[in-house]
Design an enzyme around this catalytic site. Structure first.
Site, short mmCIF file in Angstrom:
data_model
loop_
_atom_site.label_atom_id
_atom_site.label_comp_id
_atom_site.label_asym_id
_atom_site.label_seq_id
_atom_site.Cartn_x
_atom_site.Cartn_y
_atom_site.Cartn_z
N ARG A 56 -43.11 -43.02 -39.53
CA ARG A 56 -42.84 -41.49 -39.38
C ARG A 56 -43.80 -40.81 -38.40
O ARG A 56 -44.74 -40.61 -38.98
CB ARG A 56 -42.58 -40.85 -40.58
CG ARG A 56 -41.46 -41.53 -41.52
CD ARG A 56 -41.54 -40.83 -42.92
NE ARG A 56 -40.51 -41.38 -43.84
CZ ARG A 56 -40.41 -41.01 -45.14
NH1 ARG A 56 -41.15 -39.98 -45.66
NH2 ARG A 56 -39.39 -41.75 -46.00
N TYR B 65 -51.35 -48.40 -32.99
CA TYR B 65 -51.32 -47.08 -32.55
C TYR B 65 -52.28 -46.77 -31.38
O TYR B 65 -53.40 -47.61 -31.32
CB TYR B 65 -51.70 -46.02 -33.42
CG TYR B 65 -50.72 -45.79 -34.44
CD1 TYR B 65 -49.86 -44.46 -34.16
CD2 TYR B 65 -50.57 -46.48 -35.50
CE1 TYR B 65 -48.93 -44.36 -35.19
CE2 TYR B 65 -49.33 -46.00 -36.57
CZ TYR B 65 -48.69 -45.25 -36.17
OH TYR B 65 -47.82 -44.80 -37.18
N ARG C 47 -55.25 -40.12 -36.39
CA ARG C 47 -55.66 -38.89 -35.86
C ARG C 47 -56.99 -38.43 -36.55
O ARG C 47 -58.05 -37.69 -35.75
CB ARG C 47 -54.69 -37.66 -35.68
CG ARG C 47 -53.38 -38.10 -34.86
CD ARG C 47 -52.35 -37.14 -35.22
NE ARG C 47 -52.87 -35.56 -35.08
CZ ARG C 47 -52.01 -34.55 -35.46
NH1 ARG C 47 -50.78 -34.91 -36.08
NH2 ARG C 47 -52.35 -33.46 -35.36
N ASP D 20 -45.55 -37.54 -36.61
CA ASP D 20 -45.83 -36.37 -36.77
C ASP D 20 -44.99 -35.40 -35.47
O ASP D 20 -44.78 -35.94 -34.47
CB ASP D 20 -46.93 -35.78 -37.11
CG ASP D 20 -47.53 -36.35 -38.33
OD1 ASP D 20 -46.34 -36.68 -39.34
OD2 ASP D 20 -48.53 -36.53 -38.47
#
Length: 250
Positions: A50, A111, A198, A52
């Site tokens: 999921r 990522y 992040r 953001d």
């Protein structure tokens, strides 16, 4: 009844995240809208992750059941792309087993995070990079990243409410300078907490500016205290790049 897994790319700028939310434009929402047009009925989807608001995808994997047994994987790909908006594209579709779950069958998730490290901003890259005009010491960021490799309690790197265990495994963090102006963080692991990547990038950038020492990353990790962490990196530089499965190549 067939079950398909679609490898999906999307520009997350104009989406309110991936997961369906009432009265919001989401990636999952537009995919399910496209599936409704194809099947003339609601089709629910499951995803590998999921993302953001503002976060992008290149290798997101979305699985769904289809009552249209006549459609091959390639035909389903074409049908989806014919009904999706311009900021979402299905790169591949695979037919998978009835019990396939992109969330639970994923072996690793990768990522990418991109920093535009230039004195002046580039307006044509602002949707896909974090413009950071200050000098960054890549070697020190790599030293700090070493403390995050392996299985740890990443409670300090979690943002918001997340009832899942905070024990996570990071298998690799690579920090590379692409050409002269873009720095790539490649973070690979089994699964991640909300905003974890992040938060990792945000901490390592502070190491790169020498605001923090590399060893401080270890202290933050061991503290399990989110308040010890510097600010999070902004969303636009983050891409869910790839999800690895035994069942097929993404």
């Amino acid at each position: 009844m067939k079950r398909f897994a679609a490898v999906v790319a999307y520009d997350g700028t104009d989406f309110f995240g991936f997961q369906v939310q009432p009265n919001q434009r989401t990636v999952q929402g537009v995919i399910e809208d496209a599936l409704f047009k194809i099947h003339k009925q609601e089709v629910r989807t499951d995803a590998a992750g999921r993302t953001d608001t503002g976060v992008h995808g290149y290798g997101q994997v979305v699985a769904f059941n289809s009552s249209l047994d006549r459609l091959s994987a390639e035909t389903m790909k074409d049908a989806l792309n014919a009904n999706l908006p311009a900021d979402v594209y299905v790169r591949k579709v695979h037919e998978v087993g009835k019990d396939f779950s992109p969330r639970f069958h994923a072996k690793r998730r990768i990522y990418h995070y991109y920093i535009l490290n230039t004195p002046e901003p580039d307006l044509f890259k602002r949707r896909y990079t974090w413009w950071f005009p200050y000098q960054l010491d890549i070697e020190k960021m790599r030293q700090g990243a070493k403390f995050l490799i392996g299985e740890h309690d990443f409670a300090a790197f979690r943002t918001g409410k997340d009832d899942r265990t905070t024990i996570r495994t990071i298998t690799s963090i690579r920090i590379l300078r692409l050409k002269k102006d873009v720095i790539l963080f490649r973070v690979e692991g089994i699964s991640f907490l909300r905003r974890m990547v992040r938060n990792i990038v945000g901490a390592l950038v502070r190491v790169g500016t020498e605001s923090l020492s590399p060893e401080t990353v270890k202290l933050i990790l061991e503290s399990k205290d989110r308040s010890k962490l510097p600010s999070s990196a902004p969303p636009q530089g983050l891409v869910l790049y790839k999800v690895l499965f035994n069942e097929f190549e993404t």
